[in-house]
Write a protein that holds these residues in place. Structure first.
Motif, PDB file in Angstrom:
ATOM      1  N   MET A   1       0.832  -1.209   0.000  1.00 34.43           N
ATOM      2  CA  MET A   1       0.000   0.000   0.000  1.00 34.43           C
ATOM      3  C   MET A   1       0.867   1.259   0.000  1.00 34.43           C
ATOM      4  O   MET A   1       0.580   2.236  -0.680  1.00 34.43           O
ATOM      5  CB  MET A   1      -0.923  -0.011   1.220  1.00 34.43           C
ATOM      6  CG  MET A   1      -1.873   1.190   1.277  1.00 34.43           C
ATOM      7  SD  MET A   1      -3.005   1.256  -0.134  1.00 34.43           S
ATOM      8  CE  MET A   1      -4.044  -0.149   0.244  1.00 34.43           C
ATOM      9  N   ARG A   2       1.964   1.225   0.774  1.00 33.18           N
ATOM     10  CA  ARG A   2       2.852   2.376   0.824  1.00 33.18           C
ATOM     11  C   ARG A   2       3.494   2.619  -0.534  1.00 33.18           C
ATOM     12  O   ARG A   2       3.646   3.763  -0.963  1.00 33.18           O
ATOM     13  CB  ARG A   2       3.922   2.147   1.887  1.00 33.18           C
ATOM     14  CG  ARG A   2       4.865   3.314   2.061  1.00 33.18           C
ATOM     15  CD  ARG A   2       5.866   3.040   3.164  1.00 33.18           C
ATOM     16  NE  ARG A   2       6.784   4.141   3.333  1.00 33.18           N
ATOM     17  CZ  ARG A   2       7.781   4.158   4.215  1.00 33.18           C
ATOM     18  NH1 ARG A   2       7.967   3.116   5.012  1.00 33.18           N
ATOM     19  NH2 ARG A   2       8.579   5.200   4.307  1.00 33.18           N
ATOM     20  N   LEU A   3       3.870   1.540  -1.225  1.00 37.76           N
ATOM     21  CA  LEU A   3       4.470   1.667  -2.548  1.00 37.76           C
ATOM     22  C   LEU A   3       3.463   2.224  -3.544  1.00 37.76           C
ATOM     23  O   LEU A   3       3.796   3.079  -4.371  1.00 37.76           O
ATOM     24  CB  LEU A   3       4.988   0.309  -3.019  1.00 37.76           C
ATOM     25  CG  LEU A   3       5.661   0.277  -4.400  1.00 37.76           C
ATOM     26  CD1 LEU A   3       6.872   1.200  -4.431  1.00 37.76           C
ATOM     27  CD2 LEU A   3       6.064  -1.152  -4.752  1.00 37.76           C
ATOM     28  N   LEU A   4       2.223   1.767  -3.466  1.00 33.74           N
ATOM     29  CA  LEU A   4       1.179   2.286  -4.348  1.00 33.74           C
ATOM     30  C   LEU A   4       0.957   3.775  -4.101  1.00 33.74           C
ATOM     31  O   LEU A   4       0.782   4.556  -5.046  1.00 33.74           O
ATOM     32  CB  LEU A   4      -0.123   1.519  -4.129  1.00 33.74           C
ATOM     33  CG  LEU A   4      -1.335   2.002  -4.943  1.00 33.74           C
ATOM     34  CD1 LEU A   4      -1.054   1.904  -6.437  1.00 33.74           C
ATOM     35  CD2 LEU A   4      -2.580   1.204  -4.572  1.00 33.74           C
ATOM     36  N   GLY A   5       0.984   4.180  -2.840  1.00 34.12           N
ATOM     37  CA  GLY A   5       0.835   5.594  -2.517  1.00 34.12           C
ATOM     38  C   GLY A   5       1.950   6.431  -3.116  1.00 34.12           C
ATOM     39  O   GLY A   5       1.714   7.545  -3.602  1.00 34.12           O
ATOM     40  N   LEU A   6       3.165   5.899  -3.102  1.00 28.61           N
ATOM     41  CA  LEU A   6       4.302   6.606  -3.684  1.00 28.61           C
ATOM     42  C   LEU A   6       4.133   6.745  -5.197  1.00 28.61           C
ATOM     43  O   LEU A   6       4.407   7.806  -5.773  1.00 28.61           O
ATOM     44  CB  LEU A   6       5.596   5.859  -3.357  1.00 28.61           C
ATOM     45  CG  LEU A   6       6.902   6.484  -3.859  1.00 28.61           C
ATOM     46  CD1 LEU A   6       7.064   7.902  -3.333  1.00 28.61           C
ATOM     47  CD2 LEU A   6       8.091   5.623  -3.443  1.00 28.61           C
ATOM     48  N   ASN A  66       7.747  -4.856 -12.486  1.00 21.91           N
ATOM     49  CA  ASN A  66       8.276  -6.054 -11.851  1.00 21.91           C
ATOM     50  C   ASN A  66       8.983  -5.640 -10.561  1.00 21.91           C
ATOM     51  O   ASN A  66       9.014  -4.457 -10.198  1.00 21.91           O
ATOM     52  CB  ASN A  66       9.233  -6.795 -12.796  1.00 21.91           C
ATOM     53  CG  ASN A  66      10.347  -5.885 -13.310  1.00 21.91           C
ATOM     54  OD1 ASN A  66      10.720  -4.908 -12.664  1.00 21.91           O
ATOM     55  ND2 ASN A  66      10.881  -6.214 -14.473  1.00 21.91           N
ATOM     56  N   GLU A  67       9.566  -6.591  -9.871  1.00 22.77           N
ATOM     57  CA  GLU A  67      10.183  -6.297  -8.581  1.00 22.77           C
ATOM     58  C   GLU A  67      11.371  -5.351  -8.723  1.00 22.77           C
ATOM     59  O   GLU A  67      11.616  -4.511  -7.849  1.00 22.77           O
ATOM     60  CB  GLU A  67      10.634  -7.601  -7.911  1.00 22.77           C
ATOM     61  CG  GLU A  67      11.146  -7.415  -6.486  1.00 22.77           C
ATOM     62  CD  GLU A  67      10.148  -6.702  -5.585  1.00 22.77           C
ATOM     63  OE1 GLU A  67      10.592  -5.872  -4.755  1.00 22.77           O
ATOM     64  OE2 GLU A  67       8.930  -6.946  -5.710  1.00 22.77           O
ATOM     65  N   MET A  69      11.749  -2.904 -10.931  1.00 17.98           N
ATOM     66  CA  MET A  69      11.214  -1.557 -11.090  1.00 17.98           C
ATOM     67  C   MET A  69      10.649  -1.033  -9.774  1.00 17.98           C
ATOM     68  O   MET A  69      10.829   0.141  -9.422  1.00 17.98           O
ATOM     69  CB  MET A  69      10.124  -1.562 -12.163  1.00 17.98           C
ATOM     70  CG  MET A  69       9.451  -0.220 -12.384  1.00 17.98           C
ATOM     71  SD  MET A  69      10.544   0.999 -13.111  1.00 17.98           S
ATOM     72  CE  MET A  69       9.354   2.146 -13.805  1.00 17.98           C
ATOM     73  N   ASN A  70       9.978  -1.888  -9.038  1.00 19.39           N
ATOM     74  CA  ASN A  70       9.437  -1.480  -7.743  1.00 19.39           C
ATOM     75  C   ASN A  70      10.546  -1.052  -6.789  1.00 19.39           C
ATOM     76  O   ASN A  70      10.390  -0.096  -6.018  1.00 19.39           O
ATOM     77  CB  ASN A  70       8.636  -2.621  -7.115  1.00 19.39           C
ATOM     78  CG  ASN A  70       7.271  -2.796  -7.756  1.00 19.39           C
ATOM     79  OD1 ASN A  70       6.698  -1.844  -8.292  1.00 19.39           O
ATOM     80  ND2 ASN A  70       6.743  -4.007  -7.714  1.00 19.39           N
ATOM     81  N   GLU A  71      11.667  -1.748  -6.855  1.00 16.86           N
ATOM     82  CA  GLU A  71      12.793  -1.400  -5.991  1.00 16.86           C
ATOM     83  C   GLU A  71      13.373  -0.042  -6.381  1.00 16.86           C
ATOM     84  O   GLU A  71      13.781   0.745  -5.519  1.00 16.86           O
ATOM     85  CB  GLU A  71      13.877  -2.478  -6.083  1.00 16.86           C
ATOM     86  CG  GLU A  71      15.018  -2.304  -5.093  1.00 16.86           C
ATOM     87  CD  GLU A  71      14.568  -2.381  -3.644  1.00 16.86           C
ATOM     88  OE1 GLU A  71      15.314  -1.873  -2.775  1.00 16.86           O
ATOM     89  OE2 GLU A  71      13.479  -2.925  -3.365  1.00 16.86           O
ATOM     90  N   VAL A  72      13.393   0.247  -7.682  1.00 16.37           N
ATOM     91  CA  VAL A  72      13.852   1.559  -8.146  1.00 16.37           C
ATOM     92  C   VAL A  72      12.948   2.656  -7.601  1.00 16.37           C
ATOM     93  O   VAL A  72      13.417   3.681  -7.093  1.00 16.37           O
ATOM     94  CB  VAL A  72      13.883   1.612  -9.691  1.00 16.37           C
ATOM     95  CG1 VAL A  72      14.106   3.043 -10.177  1.00 16.37           C
ATOM     96  CG2 VAL A  72      14.976   0.704 -10.230  1.00 16.37           C
TER      97      VAL A  72
END
Length: 233
Positions: A1-6, A66-67, A69-72
């Protein structure tokens, strides 16, 4: 959820940048008619459309990432949206405060670029858009600094006039572009300087400014082309 908010905040910041540039700014390609020695030809500012497109691709694809990109996205955090907010704000405030927001945007982009460099083996596609964005913001900051000084009728700074400072900053900028290529193996950053310096060369009549910008265009093109051919072999 925090990543989606970002990711949503990135999208909102990107939309703010577009609205500020196209609808809130008086003339987003050249907000001042002041004649400064480092002002590039008007066509140079069309690179913003490429930057907007690349940023849109980055923001949009992050929702289907993908993971890796999410880490970036996690690593660059709030620095990326902050850079867009500052950049957008720089075109809607007055001439004098614009340099503050643009310089802060440049600093945040430096942080983003540094973070991306910390990823071992990061694909070039993730860095390319930020290389171009950072390089052009660097040139824009140089130009805006002189526009602000001219608008405030500052003819000398530390006993050095506009021509002297133009030579100094253009030289520093060109050397930084060379350093970025060799130190970071970055092809896009110096090519943006080729674009910007070429536009200054085409627009200005001062022989010294034309010599410096023309020389760096040739040097940077040679370095990039030589490195590319050597890499292929």
């Amino acid at each position: 959820m925090r990543l989606l908010g970002l990711k949503l905040f990135n999208l909102a910041s990107y939309m703010y940048l577009l609205v500020a540039s196209f609808f809130l700014a008086g003339n987003f390609t050249n907000r001042s008619t002041d004649d400064v020695l480092v002002m590039p030809a008007p066509f140079a500012f069309s690179i913003w459309f490429l930057i907007y497109l690349l940023l849109l691709i980055f923001v949009f694809t992050s929702f289907f990432a993908n993971e890796e990109m999410n880490e970036v996205v996690r690593k660059i955090g709030l620095w990326f949206p902050l850079s867009m907010i500052l950049s957008g704000t720089s075109v809607v405030v007055g001439t004098t405060p614009s340099i503050l927001f643009l310089a802060l945007s440049l600093l945040t982009l430096c942080v983003v670029y540094t973070v991306l460099q910390s990823f071992p083996g990061l694909p070039e596609k993730y860095r390319a858009s930020f290389s171009i964005y950072l390089a052009w913001t660097s040139i824009a900051t140089i130009v805006d600094a002189f526009v602000v000084l001219k608008a405030n009728k500052v003819e000398e700074l530390f006993s050095i006039g506009e021509l002297g400072w133009s030579v100094i900053l253009l030289t520093i900028g060109g050397l930084i572009a060379i350093a970025f290529h060799f130190y970071h193996n970055d092809y896009f950053f110096p090519l943006v300087f080729v674009w910007g310096y070429g536009a200054i060369f085409a627009y200005q009549e001062n022989s010294l400014i034309r010599f410096i910008t023309g020389a760096f265009v040739i040097i940077l093109l040679f370095i990039v082309l030589f490195s590319f051919l050597r890499k292929r072999n």
